[in-house]
Write an enzyme that holds these catalytic residues in place. Structure first.
Site, mmCIF file in Angstrom:
data_model
loop_
_atom_site.group_PDB
_atom_site.id
_atom_site.type_symbol
_atom_site.label_atom_id
_atom_site.label_comp_id
_atom_site.label_asym_id
_atom_site.label_seq_id
_atom_site.Cartn_x
_atom_site.Cartn_y
_atom_site.Cartn_z
ATOM 1 N N ASP A 259 19.096 -1.928 -55.508
ATOM 2 C CA ASP A 259 17.971 -1.059 -55.859
ATOM 3 C C ASP A 259 18.513 0.309 -56.250
ATOM 4 O O ASP A 259 19.568 0.724 -55.784
ATOM 5 C CB ASP A 259 17.029 -0.892 -54.663
ATOM 6 N N ASP B 180 2.397 22.510 -51.182
ATOM 7 C CA ASP B 180 2.727 21.109 -51.479
ATOM 8 C C ASP B 180 3.822 20.671 -50.507
ATOM 9 O O ASP B 180 4.956 21.152 -50.568
ATOM 10 C CB ASP B 180 3.209 20.992 -52.932
ATOM 11 N N ALA C 127 -4.293 8.899 -56.302
ATOM 12 C CA ALA C 127 -4.101 7.856 -57.316
ATOM 13 C C ALA C 127 -5.091 7.976 -58.466
ATOM 14 O O ALA C 127 -4.845 7.462 -59.562
ATOM 15 C CB ALA C 127 -4.234 6.477 -56.664
ATOM 16 N N GLN C 128 -6.232 8.656 -58.235
ATOM 17 C CA GLN C 128 -7.241 8.763 -59.286
ATOM 18 C C GLN C 128 -6.869 9.836 -60.318
ATOM 19 O O GLN C 128 -6.847 9.576 -61.529
ATOM 20 C CB GLN C 128 -8.618 9.079 -58.677
ATOM 21 N N ARG D 290 -3.906 11.647 -60.386
ATOM 22 C CA ARG D 290 -2.477 11.557 -60.671
ATOM 23 C C ARG D 290 -1.863 12.912 -61.029
ATOM 24 O O ARG D 290 -0.972 13.009 -61.860
ATOM 25 C CB ARG D 290 -2.214 10.553 -61.797
ATOM 26 N N SER E 237 -1.536 17.243 -59.155
ATOM 27 C CA SER E 237 -1.857 18.135 -58.047
ATOM 28 C C SER E 237 -1.850 19.570 -58.570
ATOM 29 O O SER E 237 -1.491 19.823 -59.724
ATOM 30 C CB SER E 237 -0.840 17.973 -56.919
ATOM 31 N N LYS F 134 -0.070 20.365 -62.121
ATOM 32 C CA LYS F 134 1.209 19.748 -62.501
ATOM 33 C C LYS F 134 1.080 18.237 -62.303
ATOM 34 O O LYS F 134 0.444 17.761 -61.353
ATOM 35 C CB LYS F 134 2.371 20.318 -61.677
ATOM 36 N N ASP G 94 14.448 -4.168 -48.224
ATOM 37 C CA ASP G 94 13.828 -3.837 -46.937
ATOM 38 C C ASP G 94 12.330 -4.121 -46.885
ATOM 39 O O ASP G 94 11.738 -4.119 -45.812
ATOM 40 C CB ASP G 94 14.077 -2.376 -46.570
ATOM 41 N N ASP H 79 10.611 -7.789 -51.143
ATOM 42 C CA ASP H 79 12.014 -8.144 -51.382
ATOM 43 C C ASP H 79 12.384 -9.483 -50.745
ATOM 44 O O ASP H 79 13.450 -10.036 -51.041
ATOM 45 C CB ASP H 79 12.946 -7.069 -50.798
#
EC number: 7.2.2.6
Length: 681
Positions: free
Chosen positions: A305, A342, A374-375, A377, A379, A391, A514, A518
């Site tokens: 990964d 933030d 998530a809506q 996307r 901040s 941003k 992990d 996976d």
């Protein structure tokens, strides 16, 4: 797992090994090692001849010599058993430490009606729900279904730093025997009594659960074939010698057989296998099978990964790029204001970078904080003077500015592509209807990886990176890390396809993981290494578990696997090469009695046939303990092509294996001949 047990032999291990060496004389145990079992049969024959020297028509004067041969054969068996006992003793010492963590105690069971019941942890069943509060031990392996807490896993990993375990995500798996330090956890038990991860670890490090690997089995078959072939040859010699009316003592034939068969590698083979798993365990990795360790040595392709393995995984602010017509100071001030509250690693890094450039802002200017979700996307913050700073990703901010009625700068897309081509993440910043510029978030490649991947390339191992990044970013990271290839925008099923594709070409594939997603790929890979911090599904699917949860450790595990194969091959080469010198010592001495012309082959000029035979046997015995440290520690692995590695080891262990016995037997022969002369033998 305790990391203090680093000495090859401690007093406790030595005591255990000595006791175990004598117990292993039991024929029921010795028969599992046919080569050494033949030596034990020879020992029994010479022991009988020591008591009754005339039993097979011999001379009573042979008694003393028979006793000496019997003693040397006994020491040979003892040293061979001692080698295996030391390897097992090291595992038992580790198991003793682990068993201290495994105690029966009370667990708080949550019943269906919500009430609690205190009962013995050993009585818990799969599916039971238990509550573990601060200061209490987790009763068995399970999954956190409610709560978040700091957990002390030092009993398992040896690391004192606590780890966070919480419901949901990839850090919900907990191990029995670890301690909750803060808050509480509600845990669903996933295994029955005696089947926990700790129980498996104890069985594995003790050696009770160790199964011989395919290569070890193949080598064992070769040793059996060689031993039986030489047994047939020596047994058929007896009637031939009788036919010639030559009196050749039976003990001489036994000595010949012991020197012909590969006793050195036969005595060390099990110890090498046990020590291989032991080295992996001491590296804080639990191998659920010896085959997994051995497969590491044969790995052709490594699939890794990107995040957390090749890169640190934290995207940190590296530079501010203003668009045309915007003052850079204005951009930096907007970036700082939008990130003051933030708490993400990215936000904190923006504040740090701006502060280093000498910028400061007052939090009192901020009226409202817009959290990322998530809506939307993106901040940002709304200031008290009505200014709106945002941003987010390029596409998101572009849509946002369009909706606000603003314009997109002509050079914005160029700057976004520039950052993407560098392998970074572009974060576009706007103020009201105006786009100010882009923040360059950089995911840094871990130092030293390029050199390590170069070593793997020398070994013929291909490295592939799996990442969800776009192809441009993936290509940049792959180039910077020195990887052979990459799979961009990779989904879980893509990993499985990549593994199957490599395996279809006859390659051995290793990978780390992990998460629950996976698990299928870990199960498909020949070497699947799950992180101890990962989910129960990942650990169940893998055949190795890294207690330190360090994905880059796969590189060292491959070296350990290769070291195991090299150690076994080197000591086998040394053992076979030894036999050449022993033939020149014992065959001329023995057959010169029948054919005096054979004396011409006595190139070592050994004193007498008796001293030559005994010297060869003594060397055969003492070489085993001299090789125990190599079997335990392993032959040091050096990254180079297989052909060069083969030539190097043939030079050291092949030629060295021929020269050492010539010198050793000659040196041993001098005092042996003197001692036999005193005894009148």
């Amino acid at each position: 797992m305790s990391k203090k047990q680093n000495k090859l032999i401690t007093k406790e291990i030595l005591n255990t090994a000595i006791k175990g060496a004598f117990l292993k004389f039991d024929p029921r145990f010795m028969v599992k090692n046919p080569t050494m079992f033949i030596v034990e049969i020879g020992f029994m024959i010479t022991l009988i001849l020591s008591l009754f020297p005339t039993l097979f028509g011999g001379d009573d004067q042979e008694r003393i010599y028979n006793i000496l041969i019997t003693l040397v054969l006994f020491i040979t068996l003892l040293f061979a058993n001692f080698a295996e006992s030391i390897a097992e003793g090291r595992g038992k010492a580790q198991a003793a430490t682990l068993k201290q963590s495994k105690k029966d105690f009370k667990a708080r069971l949550i019943k269906n009606d919500g009430s609690e019941e205190m009962l013995s942890a050993s009585k818990l069943k799969i599916g039971d729900i238990v509550l573990v509060q601060a200061g209490e031990l987790i009763p068995n392996d399970g999954e956190v279904i409610e709560g978040a807490a700091s957990v002390d896993e030092s009993a398992i990993t040896g690391e004192s730093a606590p780890v966070m375990r919480e419901a949901g995500g990839d850090f919900s798996s907990v191990t029995g025997g670890t301690t909750v330090l803060t808050d509480f956890l509600k845990i669903k038990i996933l295994v029955g009594a005696g089947e926990s991860f700790l129980d498996k670890m104890i069985g594995l490090v003790e050696g009770a659960a160790r199964q011989k690997t395919p290569n070890e089995i193949a080598l064992n078959i070769l040793l059996i074939v060689l031993s039986l072939s030489f047994l047939v040859v020596v047994v058929s010699l007896y009637p031939f010698i009788q036919f010639l009316n030559v009196n050749l003592p039976i003990s001489w034939l036994v000595a010949l057989l012991v020197c012909l068969i590969p006793t050195t590698i036969g005595g060390l083979l099990s110890a090498i296998g046990i020590a291989g798993m032991d080295r992996v365990t001491r590296f804080n990795v639990i191998a659920l099978s010896g085959k997994a360790v051995e497969s590491c040595g044969d790995v052709d392709t490594m699939i890794l990964d990107k995040t957390g393995t090749i890169t640190f995984g934290n995207r940190l602010a590296d530079e501010f790029y203003e668009v045309e017509g915007i003052d850079k100071n204005k951009l930096i001030r907007a970036c700082l204001l939008s990130s003051l509250k933030d708490e993400t690693p990215e936000g904190k890094s923006i504040v740090t970078l701006a502060s280093k450039m000498g910028f400061q802002c007052n939090q009192e200017e901020i009226k409202e904080v817009i959290e990322f979700n998530a809506q939307n996307r993106m901040s940002g913050v709304n200031l008290k003077d009505g200014t709106q700073i945002r941003k987010g990703a390029f596409d998101t901010i572009k849509v946002y500015i369009d909706e606000m009625g603003g314009e997109i700068p002509s050079d914005l897309e160029e700057k976004v592509m520039q950052i993407s081509n560098l392998g970074g993440t572009p974060l576009v910043v706007s103020q009201n209807k105006e786009i100010l510029g882009v923040i360059y978030l950089k995911d840094t490649v871990k130092p030293g990886l390029k050199e390590r991947f170069a070593k793997l390339r020398k070994m013929g191992i291909k490295t592939l990176m799996c990442t969800g990044d776009n192809p441009l970013t993936a290509a940049t990271i792959a180039k910077e890390a020195g990887l052979d290839g990459f799979i961009a925008e990779c989904k879980p099923e893509d990993k499985i396809e990549a593994i199957k594709k490599e395996q279809a070409e006859g390659k051995i594939v290793a990978m780390t993981g992990d998460g629950t997603n996976d698990a299928p790929a870990l199960a498909q890979a020949d070497v699947g290494i799950a992180m101890n911090s990962g989910t129960a599904a990942a650990k169940e699917a893998a055949n190795m578990i890294d207690l330190d949860s360090n994905p880059t450790k796969i590189l060292e595990i491959v070296e350990i696997g290769k070291g195991l194969l090299i150690t076994r091959g080197s000591l086998t080469t040394f053992s076979m090469a030894n036999d050449i010198a022993k033939y020149f010592a014992i065959l001329p001495a023995m057959f010169s009695v029948v054919l005096p012309q054979m004396q011409i082959l006595n190139i070592m000029h050994l004193a007498t046939p008796q001293s030559a035979i005994l010297s060869a046997l003594i060397f055969n015995a003492i070489i085993i303990p001299l090789l125990i440290p190599i079997a335990m520690r392993g032959v040091k692995f050096r990254p180079m092509k297989s052909e060069m590695l083969l030539l190097r080891n043939l030079g050291i262990y092949g030629i060295g294996g021929i020269i050492a016995p010539f010198i050793g037997i000659k040196i041993i022969d001098i005092p042996t001949a003197w001692f036999l002369g005193i005894l009148g033998v």
